[in-house]
Design an enzyme around this catalytic site. Structure first.
Site, PDB file in Angstrom:
ATOM      1  N   CYS A 186       2.971  -3.317   3.671  1.00 21.39           N
ATOM      2  CA  CYS A 186       2.190  -1.955   4.677  1.00 21.39           C
ATOM      3  C   CYS A 186       2.855  -0.989   5.768  1.00 21.39           C
ATOM      4  O   CYS A 186       3.672  -1.931   5.933  1.00 21.39           O
ATOM      5  CB  CYS A 186       0.436  -2.573   4.397  1.00 21.39           C
ATOM      6  N   ARG A 193       6.432   0.676   9.078  1.00 23.60           N
ATOM      7  CA  ARG A 193       6.941   1.865  10.213  1.00 23.60           C
ATOM      8  C   ARG A 193       7.648   1.740  11.445  1.00 23.60           C
ATOM      9  O   ARG A 193       7.580   2.050  11.860  1.00 23.60           O
ATOM     10  CB  ARG A 193       5.504   2.561  10.154  1.00 23.60           C
ATOM     11  N   HIS A 225       9.254 -23.423  10.525  1.00 24.49           N
ATOM     12  CA  HIS A 225       8.682 -24.077  11.052  1.00 24.49           C
ATOM     13  C   HIS A 225       7.106 -23.955  10.571  1.00 24.49           C
ATOM     14  O   HIS A 225       5.642 -24.771  10.618  1.00 24.49           O
ATOM     15  CB  HIS A 225       8.325 -23.608  12.937  1.00 24.49           C
ATOM     16  N   ASN A 226       6.399 -23.652   9.831  1.00 26.59           N
ATOM     17  CA  ASN A 226       5.515 -22.691   9.204  1.00 26.59           C
ATOM     18  C   ASN A 226       5.314 -23.160   7.949  1.00 26.59           C
ATOM     19  O   ASN A 226       4.128 -23.096   7.077  1.00 26.59           O
ATOM     20  CB  ASN A 226       4.718 -21.613   9.824  1.00 26.59           C
ATOM     21  N   ARG A 233       7.870 -32.902  11.816  1.00 26.75           N
ATOM     22  CA  ARG A 233       6.901 -32.964  12.746  1.00 26.75           C
ATOM     23  C   ARG A 233       5.883 -31.182  12.412  1.00 26.75           C
ATOM     24  O   ARG A 233       4.495 -31.247  12.866  1.00 26.75           O
ATOM     25  CB  ARG A 233       6.665 -32.777  14.311  1.00 26.75           C
ATOM     26  N   ARG A 279       1.692 -30.541  11.300  1.00 23.32           N
ATOM     27  CA  ARG A 279       0.805 -28.430  11.997  1.00 23.32           C
ATOM     28  C   ARG A 279       0.462 -28.454  11.420  1.00 23.32           C
ATOM     29  O   ARG A 279      -0.708 -27.746  11.262  1.00 23.32           O
ATOM     30  CB  ARG A 279       1.640 -28.543  13.178  1.00 23.32           C
ATOM     31  N   ASP A 317       1.243  -0.860   0.147  1.00 26.83           N
ATOM     32  CA  ASP A 317      -0.435  -0.121   0.155  1.00 26.83           C
ATOM     33  C   ASP A 317       0.930   1.201   0.410  1.00 26.83           C
ATOM     34  O   ASP A 317       2.106   1.210  -0.701  1.00 26.83           O
ATOM     35  CB  ASP A 317      -0.901  -0.180   1.179  1.00 26.83           C
TER      36      ASP A 317
END
Length: 145
Positions: free
Chosen positions: A68, A112, A101-102, A135, A139, A12
């Protein structure tokens, strides 16, 4: 940084200058598509977050970068997409964890609250960190609704 990735990027008005710097940093070794905004004039962040998320979700792009002011708006918007795991990262350690991990596929930068140099390091770290699987895969597989 890994080479040859296809990266979708958007921002943005608050993230416009950072987006421009990140395009320069990332495009030296990767294909980058700029989904806007194209100036610092006030705009609505979903107008740029949704196209980036769609491009990554479809598999057309490997990763996305959204910027943003706080990174919250673009992250919330991108995460509405079923195949997106957008992570707000304000330091390199979070970028490592988001990827390893994700299995995050979009990094969200809070313009900012960090410097351009920090943003460049975070993005480089995000793009070079692999998902550990194991593992963590169990998840991640439970995230979808």
């Amino acid at each position: 940084m890994k080479k040859g990735l296809k990266i979708a990027i958007g921002a943005d008005h608050a993230g416009f200058d950072y987006k421009q710097a990140l395009i320069t940093a990332v495009s030296a070794t990767n294909e980058v598509k700029d989904f806007g905004t194209y100036s610092a004039a006030s705009v609505d962040y979903p107008d740029f977050a949704h196209p980036v998320a769609t491009a990554v979700e479809s598999g057309e792009f490997d990763f996305g970068i959204l910027v943003c002011g706080s990174a919250n708006g673009v992250a919330i918007t991108a995460n509405k997409h079923q195949g997106i795991r957008a992570a707000i990262c304000w330091n390199e350690e979070l970028a490592v964890l988001a990827r390893s991990h994700n299995n995050a596929n979009i990094v969200c930068i809070p313009a900012r609250f960090i410097t351009v140099e920090e943003a460049e390091k975070i993005v480089a770290t995000f793009l070079t960190t692999d998902f550990e699987g194991g593992r963590h895969a169990n998840r991640v597989n439970k995230m979808a609704c």
